[in-house]
Design a protein around this motif. Structure first.
Motif, short mmCIF file in Angstrom:
data_model
loop_
_atom_site.label_atom_id
_atom_site.label_comp_id
_atom_site.label_asym_id
_atom_site.label_seq_id
_atom_site.Cartn_x
_atom_site.Cartn_y
_atom_site.Cartn_z
N LEU A 91 16.68 52.01 -29.88
CA LEU A 91 16.63 50.84 -29.00
C LEU A 91 18.03 50.53 -28.49
O LEU A 91 18.98 50.40 -29.28
N VAL A 92 18.15 50.44 -27.18
CA VAL A 92 19.45 50.21 -26.54
C VAL A 92 19.32 49.04 -25.55
O VAL A 92 18.23 48.76 -25.06
N PRO A 93 20.46 48.40 -25.24
CA PRO A 93 20.40 47.38 -24.18
C PRO A 93 20.40 48.09 -22.83
O PRO A 93 20.80 49.24 -22.75
N ILE A 99 26.70 51.75 -15.16
CA ILE A 99 26.73 53.20 -14.92
C ILE A 99 26.14 53.91 -16.12
O ILE A 99 25.39 54.87 -16.01
N THR A 100 26.52 53.45 -17.31
CA THR A 100 25.94 53.97 -18.56
C THR A 100 25.79 52.77 -19.49
O THR A 100 26.20 51.66 -19.16
N THR A 101 25.17 52.99 -20.67
CA THR A 101 24.94 51.88 -21.59
C THR A 101 26.26 51.24 -21.99
O THR A 101 27.17 51.91 -22.45
N ASN A 210 25.11 61.44 -31.42
CA ASN A 210 24.47 61.69 -30.13
C ASN A 210 25.55 61.78 -29.06
O ASN A 210 26.31 60.83 -28.86
N ILE A 211 25.59 62.94 -28.42
CA ILE A 211 26.68 63.23 -27.48
C ILE A 211 26.10 63.83 -26.20
O ILE A 211 25.28 64.74 -26.25
N GLY A 212 26.53 63.27 -25.06
CA GLY A 212 26.02 63.76 -23.79
C GLY A 212 27.09 64.21 -22.83
O GLY A 212 27.24 65.40 -22.54
#
Ligand code: PXP
Length: 267
Positions: A91-93, A99-101, A210-212
């Motif tokens: 769950l993220v805001p 542009i990103t979280t 977690n890496i993008g």
């Protein structure tokens, strides 16, 4: 052993730049798995600016490691998650203009709604994580709301200037201890790259990163599979060198979560 979740949102962003079929996030997921990814992470944003409903459905059917769905608390997205049953939901805001979280989910807000959403996801068999800032109050609320895991927001550390870097790392380490004291699995992410990942991977019982952006950026030059291999190698070496207890592994998108209770250490 520490796990790597590869966030492939940027692959879908590139596809959407031309509104065509390529590059397909499904191809990216396969390449990442072949490179040793333990998880594939996608964010189904409310505005569907990159990953869309079709991607989530097909990834659910094809990803063999853990599918981690990043999601807001929006009713339609929660329904999709409950129907799709990814191995994990984070769950993220979410703000439309970002542009990103930016920042973690503020668990002091909408407490009943968050707890109810966690309960519904868990009832559907989904492992539920909260993406929050490394603050004691947020971690304590996550524990009381029934979250299975906490993903510590590492943006403060990743963006820190050298004079406050140690302080930011210390903050993450202390927060990691609180997460474990509350009985939750420890994850971290945001802004991690090939240069700054080692100290975070070495935090005691760090179970998943977690890496993008960094991986997809490197993939342009070395290919996605190799970019994943390189990141995984750094993380595993960092975790081993830290001489810290190793976490319980959690993987699999088959509907059954596989727990490996034995430490990799000493094998
Ligand atoms: N974790 C969460 C919860 C995120 O929202 C993101 C960004 O989508 C990431 C990890 C990955 O961040 P980055 O792309 O900076 O590696």
């Amino acid at each position: 052993m520490i796990e790597l979740g590869v966030n492939i949102d940027h692959v879908a962003t590139l596809r959407q730049a031309r509104r065509t079929y390529e590059p397909d996030p499904l191809w990216a997921a396969m390449e990442a798995e072949l490179g040793g990814a333990d998880g594939i992470t996608v964010h189904l944003r409310e505005d569907r600016r990159h990953i869309n409903d079709r991607d989530v459905q097909l990834l659910r059917q094809t990803v063999q490691c853990k599918l981690n769905l990043e999601m807001s608390l929006a009713a339609d997205v929660v329904e999709i998650a409950i129907k799709t049953k990814p191995a994990q939901a984070t769950l993220v805001p979410e703000k439309r203009e970002e542009i990103t979280t930016e920042g973690g989910l503020d668990l002091t807000q909408n407490q009943e709604h968050v707890a109810e959403t966690v309960r519904r996801l868990k009832d559907a068999g989904v492992f539920v994580s909260a993406f929050i800032d490394p603050d004691e109050i947020q971690i304590s609320i996550a524990g009381s709301q029934g979250f299975d895991a906490v993903e510590l927001h590492t943006g403060g550390y990743a963006n820190a200037s050298s004079d406050v870097l140690d302080e930011q790392l210390h903050r993450l380490k202390r927060a990691g201890q609180w997460v474990r004291e509350h009985g939750m699995r420890l994850h971290a992410g945001h802004g991690l790259n090939y240069r700054n990942v080692t100290p975070v991977a070495g935090i005691p019982l760090m179970a998943e990163l977690n890496i993008g952006h960094a991986i997809v950026s490197r993939a342009i030059f070395v290919g996605l599979r190799e970019a994943v291999v390189e990141m995984k190698r750094i993380m595993v070496a960092a975790a081993a060198a830290s001489e810290q207890p190793q976490p319980v592994a959690l993987s699999g998108n088959s509907g059954i979560l596989h727990y490996e209770r034995k430490s990799q250490r000493g094998k």
